[in-house]
Enzyme design. Structure first.
Site, PDB file in Angstrom:
ATOM      1  N   GLU A  41      35.872  53.703  51.388  1.00  0.00           N
ATOM      2  CA  GLU A  41      37.140  53.009  51.571  1.00  0.00           C
ATOM      3  C   GLU A  41      37.112  52.110  52.809  1.00  0.00           C
ATOM      4  OE1 GLU A  41      39.607  52.620  49.649  1.00  0.00           O
ATOM      5  OE2 GLU A  41      39.086  54.060  48.104  1.00  0.00           O
ATOM      6  N   CYS A 204      42.486  38.106  29.808  1.00  0.00           N
ATOM      7  CA  CYS A 204      43.594  38.726  29.083  1.00  0.00           C
ATOM      8  C   CYS A 204      43.171  39.248  27.715  1.00  0.00           C
ATOM      9  CB  CYS A 204      44.742  37.724  28.933  1.00  0.00           C
ATOM     10  SG  CYS A 204      45.442  37.171  30.516  1.00  0.00           S
TER      11      CYS A 204
END
Length: 306
Positions: A41, A204
């Site tokens: 992270e 998409c």
């Protein structure tokens, strides 16, 4: 959009997509452990996965526990950080490792408040580690998640320029109620934003929830502001990076030789810093603990710290 039926559909479809299409990353493996998740992270802040992977792998082999990293000279930590950028993160991670080793028995703490108390750990990182390493259903919100939420629910091409209270409220409202599903949801939406619902070229046709996307239903309107990338050429960031690259490779370098040697190495491109910029960058590196200056000899020397 955010009715219970539609929200449950989003959870099922996006989590299902992640199960089959999510990347097999080492810090997602069950055997990784919380330390590996924390390191990932910190490294992934403003840095793509492809650049982080080899550095994370080498880092974890060399320093498999916080105590191992805490005992290392800072110069070695900075060298190992390499060209990930923002090298202050390396020193903050080492400071966090020292605190974990000294105050937490060499075990990464498992709650967001305890994680937030570690050096260099902000709200996002604390929530992400608590969620991904310990299964705590914290609300995790990064740029990818914000972008998916903006398009899918709010009908906007991009999220706001900086995180807003309304975006946090939306993220909280969209969280599944069951803890395991909620943690998976955080990872799933993040991955959807990284791989499919990207900033510039969203795919998409491959999105599992395209038919219920508010942005598509609105005709895919243009962003309500023009995004601007961070400049690099000629900035202090470029000059600082060139100095750090030279120090990592050469160790100690006469201060007066640094501009010429950095230019010869190609790290400055066509830019040549004036004396004011060079001195400002050196002073900044010294103040950040990323470099040390030795004035004992006939000419000043700059080196990595300690």
């Amino acid at each position: 959009m955010s009715t219970p039926v539609i929200t449950a559909t989003l959870h099922r479809r996006i989590n299902g997509w992640f199960e089959s299409e999510g990347r097999a990353l080492p810090w997602r493996e069950p055997e990784c452990g919380a330390w590996g998740v924390l390191v990932s992270e910190i490294m992934l802040q403003q840095t793509p996965v492809v650049r982080v992977l080899p550095v994370w792998t080498a880092w974890m082999e060399r320093w498999p526990t916080p105590r191992d990293l805490a005992a290392e000279p800072p110069a070695e930590v900075i060298r190992a950080w390499g060209r990930l950028g923002y090298p202050r993160r390396a020193l903050r991670l080492q400071a966090a490792a020292a605190q974990i080793a000294g105050r937490h028995g060499n075990m990464v703490p498992d709650t967001a408040p305890e994680l937030l108390a570690l050096p260099g750990v902000g709200t996002y990182t604390a929530a992400a580690v608590a969620c991904f390493a310990f299964g705590r259903p914290e609300v995790v919100v990064d740029t990818n998640i914000r972008r998916v939420h903006a398009r899918l629910v709010s009908g906007r091409a991009l999220p706001e320029k900086s995180l807003t209270a309304a975006e946090m409220d939306l993220a909280r409202d969209l969280m599944p109620g069951e803890p395991d599903e909620a943690c998976r949801w955080n990872a799933s939406v993040m991955e959807l934003g990284a791989l499919i619902c990207t900033a510039r070229s969203p795919r998409c046709g491959q999105c599992p929830v395209a038919e219920v996307c508010a942005w598509r239903e609105a005709g895919m309107p243009e962003p309500h502001y023009r995004p601007t990338g961070q400049a690099w050429a000629g900035t202090d960031r470029q000059v600082r990076g060139a100095i750090m690259a030279l120090l990592r490779d050469a160790g100690r370098v006469p201060l007066g030789e640094i501009p010429e040697r950095a230019a010869a190495a190609g790290t400055l491109g066509a830019h040549r810093p004036d004396s004011a910029q060079f001195e400002r960058c050196v002073a900044g590196l010294l103040a950040d603990g990323l470099a040390s200056r030795d004035d004992e000899g006939p000419e000043p020397l700059l080196s990595l710290p300690g």
